[in-house]
Design a protein around this motif. Structure first.
Motif, PDB file in Angstrom:
ATOM      1  N   LYS A   4       0.832  -1.204   0.000  1.00 17.81           N
ATOM      2  CA  LYS A   4       0.000   0.000   0.000  1.00 17.81           C
ATOM      3  C   LYS A   4       0.870   1.259   0.000  1.00 17.81           C
ATOM      4  CE  LYS A   4      -3.958  -2.204   0.900  1.00 17.81           C
ATOM      5  NZ  LYS A   4      -5.092  -2.212   0.072  1.00 17.81           N
ATOM      6  N   THR A   5       0.392   2.282  -0.690  1.00 15.61           N
ATOM      7  CA  THR A   5       1.097   3.564  -0.754  1.00 15.61           C
ATOM      8  C   THR A   5       1.183   4.214   0.630  1.00 15.61           C
ATOM      9  OG1 THR A   5       0.217   3.838  -2.975  1.00 15.61           O
ATOM     10  CG2 THR A   5       1.132   5.782  -1.963  1.00 15.61           C
ATOM     11  N   ALA A   6       0.264   3.896   1.516  1.00 14.30           N
ATOM     12  CA  ALA A   6       0.244   4.485   2.851  1.00 14.30           C
ATOM     13  C   ALA A   6       1.571   4.279   3.584  1.00 14.30           C
ATOM     14  CB  ALA A   6      -0.915   3.911   3.662  1.00 14.30           C
ATOM     15  N   PHE A   7       2.259   3.177   3.305  1.00 14.21           N
ATOM     16  CA  PHE A   7       3.542   2.928   3.963  1.00 14.21           C
ATOM     17  C   PHE A   7       4.550   4.028   3.627  1.00 14.21           C
ATOM     18  CE2 PHE A   7       7.850   1.100   3.978  1.00 14.21           C
ATOM     19  CZ  PHE A   7       7.944   0.729   5.304  1.00 14.21           C
ATOM     20  N   GLY A  15      13.178   3.580   8.776  1.00 15.04           N
ATOM     21  CA  GLY A  15      13.341   3.334  10.208  1.00 15.04           C
ATOM     22  C   GLY A  15      12.357   2.289  10.711  1.00 15.04           C
ATOM     23  N   ALA A  16      11.116   2.382  10.221  1.00 15.36           N
ATOM     24  CA  ALA A  16      10.101   1.395  10.618  1.00 15.36           C
ATOM     25  C   ALA A  16      10.504   0.002  10.142  1.00 15.36           C
ATOM     26  CB  ALA A  16       8.739   1.786  10.044  1.00 15.36           C
ATOM     27  N   LEU A  17      11.040  -0.091   8.932  1.00 16.51           N
ATOM     28  CA  LEU A  17      11.479  -1.382   8.404  1.00 16.51           C
ATOM     29  C   LEU A  17      12.686  -1.901   9.183  1.00 16.51           C
ATOM     30  CD1 LEU A  17      11.343  -3.683   6.378  1.00 16.51           C
ATOM     31  CD2 LEU A  17      12.681  -2.271   4.799  1.00 16.51           C
ATOM     32  N   TYR A  37       3.553  -0.122  12.633  1.00 18.81           N
ATOM     33  CA  TYR A  37       3.886   1.268  12.973  1.00 18.81           C
ATOM     34  C   TYR A  37       2.654   1.867  13.616  1.00 18.81           C
ATOM     35  CZ  TYR A  37       5.777   5.958  12.615  1.00 18.81           C
ATOM     36  OH  TYR A  37       6.271   7.218  12.916  1.00 18.81           O
ATOM     37  N   GLY A  38       2.775   2.232  14.876  1.00 22.07           N
ATOM     38  CA  GLY A  38       1.619   2.709  15.626  1.00 22.07           C
ATOM     39  C   GLY A  38       0.591   1.596  15.709  1.00 22.07           C
TER      40      GLY A  38
END
Length: 142
Positions: A4-7, A15-17, A37-38
C-alpha cells in the motif's frame, strides 16, 4: 515493495522497516513481512537479497531500496486507462469537418486568421477565411 502507498507516507519508512528487521534472523527472496507502525500494519514483499537468495540479518548492515508500492502501479494503470478513454472521445479534425460548415471551421482552425488586421482595425474571423476560399474558387473558374 510495499503493498500500500500508505507505507510511503510514514514519517520514516526505512526506520520502521529497520526496527521490524531486528526481529528477524534471515530473509529470503519472495518473503512477505509485516511492518507495524503505531496501530497500523503494512505488508512488504522482499524482491531481492544479495549476495544470495537467502541472507542472514543478524548483526548485519542492510541497505534497503523500495520499489513503488503495488497499489501505486494500479493508480498509474487507471490514469493510463482514463487517458486512453479521453483520446477516444476527443473529436478529430475530420470529425468536425463532417458536421457541416466545414469550410469555416477548417479555415479558422488551420490558420491564425485572427492575427491579421482588416483595414478597419478589426481581427479577421473564420468567416473572412471562407470569403478567401470563395475568391479562390472564382479565380479557378475564370
Amino acid at each position: 515493495q510495499a503493498h500500500k502507498t500508505a507505507f510511503t507516507t510514514l514519517p520514516d519508512p526505512k526506520g520502521a522497516l529497520t526496527n521490524t528487521l531486528q526481529r528477524f534472523t534471515c530473509l529470503t527472496q519472495g518473503d512477505t513481512i509485516t511492518v507495524r507502525y503505531g496501530s497500523s500494519c503494512y505488508k512488504l514483499d522482499v524482491h531481492e537479497t544479495r549476495p544470495d537468495p537467502k541472507i542472514t540479518v543478524v548483526d548485519t548492515d542492510i541497505k534497503v531500496d523500495f520499489l513503488p508500492p503495488k497499489d501505486y502501479q494500479e493508480k498509474e494503470k487507471e490514469e493510463e486507462s482514463r487517458k486512453q478513454a479521453l483520446s477516444k472521445t476527443t473529436a478529430t479534425k475530420s470529425d468536425l469537418e463532417g458536421e457541416g460548415g466545414g469550410e469555416e471551421k477548417q479555415g479558422g482552425s488551420q490558420q491564425v486568421w485572427g492575427s491579421k488586421k482588416h483595414e478597419k482595425g478589426g481581427a479577421t474571423r473564420a468567416s473572412g477565411s471562407s470569403k478567401y476560399f470563395e475568391r479562390l474558387a472564382e479565380q479557378g473558374k475564370s
